[in-house]
Design a protein around this motif. Structure first.
Motif, short mmCIF file in Angstrom:
data_model
loop_
_atom_site.label_atom_id
_atom_site.label_comp_id
_atom_site.label_asym_id
_atom_site.label_seq_id
_atom_site.Cartn_x
_atom_site.Cartn_y
_atom_site.Cartn_z
N PRO A 77 -62.11 -52.94 1.46
CA PRO A 77 -61.26 -52.13 2.34
C PRO A 77 -61.50 -50.64 2.14
O PRO A 77 -61.93 -50.22 1.08
N THR A 78 -61.21 -49.87 3.17
CA THR A 78 -61.39 -48.43 3.06
C THR A 78 -60.08 -47.73 2.71
O THR A 78 -60.09 -46.56 2.37
N THR A 79 -58.99 -48.42 2.84
CA THR A 79 -57.72 -47.80 2.47
C THR A 79 -57.01 -48.66 1.44
O THR A 79 -57.35 -49.82 1.25
N SER A 80 -56.04 -48.07 0.80
CA SER A 80 -55.28 -48.79 -0.21
C SER A 80 -54.45 -49.89 0.45
O SER A 80 -53.87 -49.68 1.51
N LEU A 81 -54.42 -51.06 -0.16
CA LEU A 81 -53.66 -52.17 0.41
C LEU A 81 -52.48 -52.54 -0.47
O LEU A 81 -51.97 -53.66 -0.40
N ASP A 82 -52.07 -51.61 -1.29
CA ASP A 82 -50.98 -51.91 -2.21
C ASP A 82 -49.65 -51.77 -1.47
O ASP A 82 -49.11 -50.68 -1.31
N LEU A 83 -49.13 -52.90 -1.01
CA LEU A 83 -47.94 -52.90 -0.16
C LEU A 83 -46.72 -52.38 -0.91
O LEU A 83 -45.95 -51.58 -0.38
N LEU A 84 -46.56 -52.82 -2.15
CA LEU A 84 -45.37 -52.43 -2.91
C LEU A 84 -45.30 -50.93 -3.10
O LEU A 84 -44.25 -50.31 -2.98
N ARG A 85 -46.45 -50.32 -3.37
CA ARG A 85 -46.44 -48.88 -3.60
C ARG A 85 -46.09 -48.14 -2.30
O ARG A 85 -45.33 -47.19 -2.30
N GLU A 86 -46.64 -48.63 -1.22
CA GLU A 86 -46.35 -47.98 0.06
C GLU A 86 -44.87 -48.09 0.41
O GLU A 86 -44.26 -47.12 0.87
N ILE A 87 -44.30 -49.27 0.17
CA ILE A 87 -42.88 -49.43 0.45
C ILE A 87 -42.07 -48.47 -0.41
O ILE A 87 -41.17 -47.78 0.07
N GLY A 88 -42.45 -48.38 -1.68
CA GLY A 88 -41.76 -47.48 -2.58
C GLY A 88 -41.83 -46.04 -2.10
O GLY A 88 -40.84 -45.31 -2.12
N GLN A 89 -43.00 -45.65 -1.66
CA GLN A 89 -43.16 -44.27 -1.20
C GLN A 89 -42.33 -43.98 0.04
O GLN A 89 -41.70 -42.94 0.15
N VAL A 90 -42.35 -44.92 0.98
CA VAL A 90 -41.58 -44.71 2.20
C VAL A 90 -40.09 -44.64 1.88
O VAL A 90 -39.36 -43.78 2.38
N ARG A 91 -39.64 -45.50 1.00
CA ARG A 91 -38.22 -45.51 0.64
C ARG A 91 -37.84 -44.22 -0.06
O ARG A 91 -36.76 -43.68 0.17
N GLU A 92 -38.72 -43.72 -0.92
CA GLU A 92 -38.40 -42.51 -1.67
C GLU A 92 -38.40 -41.28 -0.78
O GLU A 92 -37.48 -40.48 -0.81
N THR A 93 -39.45 -41.15 0.01
CA THR A 93 -39.63 -39.88 0.70
C THR A 93 -38.94 -39.84 2.05
O THR A 93 -38.47 -38.79 2.47
N GLU A 94 -38.88 -40.98 2.74
CA GLU A 94 -38.37 -40.92 4.11
C GLU A 94 -37.02 -41.59 4.30
O GLU A 94 -36.38 -41.43 5.34
N GLU A 95 -36.60 -42.36 3.30
CA GLU A 95 -35.30 -43.01 3.36
C GLU A 95 -35.07 -43.80 4.64
O GLU A 95 -34.07 -43.66 5.34
N ARG A 96 -36.06 -44.58 4.98
CA ARG A 96 -35.94 -45.49 6.12
C ARG A 96 -36.54 -46.81 5.69
O ARG A 96 -37.31 -46.85 4.72
N PRO A 97 -36.18 -47.90 6.35
CA PRO A 97 -36.80 -49.16 5.96
C PRO A 97 -38.27 -49.21 6.35
O PRO A 97 -38.70 -48.57 7.30
N TYR A 98 -39.02 -49.94 5.57
CA TYR A 98 -40.44 -50.16 5.83
C TYR A 98 -40.55 -51.36 6.76
O TYR A 98 -39.97 -52.41 6.51
N VAL A 99 -41.29 -51.19 7.85
CA VAL A 99 -41.32 -52.24 8.88
C VAL A 99 -42.68 -52.92 8.92
O VAL A 99 -43.72 -52.26 9.02
N ILE A 100 -42.66 -54.24 8.79
CA ILE A 100 -43.89 -55.02 8.90
C ILE A 100 -43.70 -56.02 10.02
O ILE A 100 -42.65 -56.67 10.12
N SER A 101 -44.69 -56.16 10.88
CA SER A 101 -44.57 -57.22 11.88
C SER A 101 -45.84 -58.05 11.88
O SER A 101 -46.92 -57.57 11.53
N VAL A 102 -45.67 -59.31 12.24
CA VAL A 102 -46.84 -60.19 12.30
C VAL A 102 -47.06 -60.61 13.75
O VAL A 102 -46.12 -60.87 14.49
#
Lengths: 663, 280
Positions: A434-459
């Motif tokens: 992959p060319t980008t980081s795929l660490d989902l947990l870290r991304e969720i953590g960052q979004v929660r910390e910095t933007e204070e909104r839920p992280y949205v995933i759709s399939v």
């Protein structure tokens, strides 16, 4: 207009470049990243061009010396001769510096390529004739055979090449221009102000007059010309160098006249002499009193004009001849190789060569051609197809591997097959990495910390590939990490879809209660608009402090335009951080089209963010779908479904996948 | 008179020595030919310093600056390049001595995420004599999360590779020198560049966070199938998620961090680090 031409080594060094307008280096960088490394051609380009911002890029590769030739020009302009230019420059450059480059292991070498480039560019532009770049000059249309001035006209033809290309011949112009007398000052600016002169009309009469008047002072030009056209100064703009020289030259003329007078120091009766000398100098430097003196210099001129122009031209001719010679050599070398390949036996020397070549097959050190690898490549291709790689992907991957192998040498005791296999492994690894980081947990953590909104995933995905199942697997994984999860049931179409999710939510609740996870189902029944429900679910999650929203969508056939079109609205309304497409490992050739269609369904700005490949446990080592989908879109695989339980979700291990594919 | 045993091959009598000689010739000649034809390109260079880092950080520029002493424009690399440099390339600007040490090699690797395996493999292969790693990063772009993540992720992989190599080598060999790593914060001439101390803290916290999510994250596919031990190796101490440069020392990872700029020629600190690296 050509904006930039660069010669780059594969190790990233710009060996030579010529820019006619400032172009950001990131333009070429994105070509290298997108096309050469990630091997993603832009739609419709067929790997022949690349568009970025307002530029179009074309390129050619010299694989054996590891060079890339890139031409950058404005997309608005249609340049027909770019391919030819690339090809010609490639041959020239490789012929001139190929050995040096090979010895330098891919780092900087000194090359004075400007003249060669200018000459080939000019000749191509001349050939193109009415192309947008040649200015509509009428000087060149005159037939040069009419009289003595013909030489001047043919020269004018040379000069009419587009001024922004400072070149061998243009230095001649400036030199010449400063030798023209005062009286012809008028037409001069037209010649000198180079960039703007493109569109400025130059009447043939003034041009010819200028040339005629100039001709009297031509001696010495060739030498100076040659000097100034030397490699060191060829890149400097002639206009500026001309400006530096001009005042000195102009002030020289009256001085010379004075010196002549002082020269006659010995005689008192030197008056007659003096006058004659005065006349003589006046005849050359000013054209005011030319009536009587004119015929004489002109007569001389007409004799020497031709030869002089020839001499003046010689420099260019030399270069042109040289270029022609190099190109011919390169072409004939190519032809020779071809004929050699066709008939290796027959002659004694051919036999020896054949024997050596045969030996090289075993002991290594053989330089590979396309034909050599043909057999091994087709073997690998069959292998890939057996692993359930879609045919389209397999063909393209094999093709690029084959191209990359041409010109390589086999190692000692290395067979072509093993070399091809290694190259294929590399190619597959490159595709899957992959060319980008795929660490989902870290991304969720960052979004929660910095933007204070839920992280949205759709399939999203085709019917029955396991969207809901994988969604609940993901939510189980998130719940184990003590996150608050909201599952939004946006499949409002298939009966039972909401109930199915309700069961999942109940199960997950029971499983995760002990560990402190919170999971809830957001449902609005059937028949409603999925995009609106998704939007409501996200805002509900925001107000109720959920960490993650998982949105389930209805399955849809990827080639049904009606169903796919609603995805764009969905992406806009729910604005998910990650849109994951679920594809089953079982699917064959259709995988490429599925991935492409879903990737294109979210509108211009939105793309898929990743794949979930489900049912990997059912295919054994035939995991070719991984390759097909990633290859078609350049989008990474985020998760693999490897079983029926909530815990049977894995991330992709590239080494494992490549191992399976090559086994 | 007792003769040497002879054989009949295709009707011709052949004596044993001749047979042996000819057999040897059959075996040896291809080997020699192979050696000649491949012209000994296989000998790996000794004393290599590896240049790694995310793309657009200035690895190739640094290499060319050390080689040519001028700035040379570069584009994204797609292949590694190994350059042999005289030790004078590392002597600080101005002084022209120190002909004592032997020449060394600089290996430039592509920074594109898909091509990072080159650098990782150079470290992991114990046959390659890697004397040190210079991790070049762009200190002017570390204000955006995406670039921080990218920079940290690559660093994590490199550190893990160094740790792994140290673990493997120290098992078999008692006196193993760890590979030192220099974090070279390039482009500090730019206005937005962060100071090295700040970058140091940033990287340590990011690495810690990365380690934590990696521990919590899902297993890779195929894990546990053929006990591949490198899957469960974590960077640093297994007991805690905290990563500090000091804490990594006992795992054979020595890290120093220095600011500099290739563009303004401010790379003396990196040069002396490399020189010290080669002397060790």
């Amino acid at each position: 207009m050509l904006d930039l031409f660069e010669v780059i080594t594969t190790s990233g060094v710009v060996l030579w470049s010529k820019s006619y307008a400032p172009v950001k280096p990131s333009i070429i960088n994105s070509l290298i990243s997108d096309v050469f490394i990630e091997e993603r051609n832009q739609p419709g380009s067929d790997g022949k061009w690349f568009k970025k911002d307002s530029y179009t890029l074309k390129w050619t590769l010299a694989a054996d010396v590891g060079l890339v030739f890139v031409a950058v020009y404005q997309s608005l302009i249609h340049l027909t001769w770019i391919d030819e230019l690339l090809d010609q420059v490639k041959k020239l450059f490789v012929a001139l510096y190929g050995e040096k480059i090979k010895a330098s292991t891919g780092t900087k070498i000194q090359c004075h390529f400007d003249q060669y480039f200018e000459a080939s560019l000019r000749s191509l532009e001349r050939q193109a004739g009415g192309a947008a770049t040649t200015r509509p000059t009428n000087v060149s249309t005159d037939d040069p055979s009419s009289d003595g001035n013909g030489g001047g006209f043919s020269d004018g033809d040379e000069w009419s090449s587009p001024p922004p290309m400072p070149g061998v011949n243009n230095t001649g112009i400036s030199d010449f221009q400063h030798r023209t007398p005062y009286s012809s000052e008028k037409p001069n600016p037209l010649i000198e102000v180079t960039p703007s002169a493109t569109s400025a009309p130059v009447s043939p009469a003034t041009m010819a007059q200028a040339l005629l008047q100039a001709s009297g002072r031509r001696p010495g030009r060739p030498r100076r010309n040659r000097k100034s056209a030397g490699p060191s100064s060829a890149s400097s703009t002639h206009a500026s160098s001309g400006e530096e020289r001009s005042p000195a030259r102009l002030s020289n003329k009256p001085k010379r006249g004075k010196e002549m007078r002082i020269w006659g120091e010995d005689g008192i009766a030197a008056e007659a002499n003096d006058e004659r000398k005065l006349d003589y100098s006046a005849g050359i430097s000013t054209d005011d009193e030319q009536d009587t003196l004119r015929p004489k210099p002109e007569a001389i001129d007409q004799d020497t004009w031709g030869t002089r122009t020839n001499k003046g031209d010689f420099l260019l001719k030399d270069l042109d001849y040289e270029i022609d010679g190099i190109l011919k050599q390169a072409n004939s070398a190519e032809n020779n190789e071809e004929t050699n390949r066709k008939g290796p036996g027959g002659i004694a020397s051919g036999l020896v060569g054949g024997a050596m070549g045969y030996l090289r097959n075993f002991v290594g050190g053989k330089t590979l051609t396309r034909e050599d690898t043909e057999k091994a490549i087709s073997g690998v291709m069959t292998h890939l197809l057996e692993k359930n790689v879609a045919r389209e992907a397999a063909v393209q991957i094999c093709d690029s591997v084959q191209t990359s192998l041409v010109g390589q040498k086999t190692g000692s005791f290395q067979s072509i097959e093993s070399l091809v296999k290694l190259a294929m492994e590399d190619a597959l690894r490159k595709i899957l990495t992959p060319t980008t980081s795929l660490d989902l947990l870290r991304e969720i953590g960052q979004v929660r910390e910095t933007e204070e909104r839920p992280y949205v995933i759709s399939v999203v995905g085709v019917n029955g590939v396991g969207k809901s199942t994988n969604l609940s697997k993901i939510s189980f994984f998130l719940l184990q990490n003590k996150l608050k999860v909201l599952i939004a049931a946006c499949d409002t179409f298939r009966s039972g879809a909401v109930e199915q999710l309700r069961v999942h939510a109940r199960n997950l609740k029971e499983l995760s209660e002990r560990e402190g996870g919170v999971v809830e189902l957001y449902e609005k029944g059937y028949g409603k608009d999925a995009a609106n429900i998704a939007k409501d679910a996200v805002s509900y999650a925001g107000t109720n402090g959920f960490d993650v929203v998982l949105i389930d969508t209805a399955g849809r056939r990827h080639n049904d335009q009606r169903l796919m079109s609603s995805l764009e609205k969905f992406a806009k309304f729910a604005n998910p951080d990650k849109i994951l497409m679920v594809g089953e490992a079982l699917v064959g050739s259709d995988s490429v089209q599925q991935a492409r269609n879903f990737n294109a369904a979210f509108g211009k700005e939105r793309k898929l963010d990743g794949f979930i490949i489900s049912k990997c446990d059912t295919v054994g080592d035939m995991v070719g779908t991984l390759i097909s989908m990633v290859f078609a879109t350049g989008i990474p695989v985020v998760f693999l479904g490897v079983g029926q339980n909530y815990t049977d979700l894995r991330t992709l291990n590239v080494k494992w996948a490549v191992g399976l594919l090559m086994s | 008179m007792s003769t040497l045993p002879t054989f009949e091959i295709l009707g011709f009598p052949v004596s044993l020595p001749i047979l042996i000689i000819s057999l040897l010739a059959v075996v040896i000649i291809p080997i020699i030919l192979g050696k000649l034809l491949t012209s000994g390109s296989k000998t790996g260079p000794s004393s290599v310093i590896l240049l790694a880092g995310p793309r657009d950080a200035g690895k190739t520029s640094l290499l060319l600056y050390l080689q040519e002493k001028t700035l040379i424009p570069t584009q994204t690399s797609t292949t590694p390049a190994i350059v042999k440099l005289p030790p004078s390339a590392l002597s600080p600007a101005g002084s022209e001595d120190d002909g004592s040490t032997k020449p060394f090699h600089l290996k430039d690797t592509p920074g594109h995420p898909k091509l990072r395996s080159t650098a990782i493999n150079t470290i992991i292969q114990p046959t390659e004599s890697c004397m040190g790693v210079v991790y070049v990063l762009d200190s002017a772009v570390l204000s955006t999360q995406a670039r921080i993540t990218d920079t940290t992720e690559y660093l994590y992989e490199l550190l893990l590779a160094i740790q792994k190599r140290y673990a493997v080598l120290s098992e078999s060999n008692t006196s193993t020198e760890p590979i030192p790593l220099l974090i070279a914060c390039n482009k500090n001439d730019l206005f937005t560049a962060l100071p090295s101390t700040k970058i140091s803290n940033l990287l340590q916290t990011e690495l810690s966070r990365m380690k934590e999510t990696k521990r919590k994250g899902l297993l890779g596919a195929g894990a546990g199938e053929n006990d591949d031990e490198d899957l469960d190796l974590v960077l640093g101490d297994e007991a805690s998620d905290q990563i500090t440069w000091e804490g990594l020392k006992e795992f054979g990872v020595e890290i120093s961090i220095q600011s500099g700029s290739v563009k303004s020629g401010n790379i003396d600190g990196w040069k002396s680090w490399m020189a010290a690296c080669l002397d060790a």
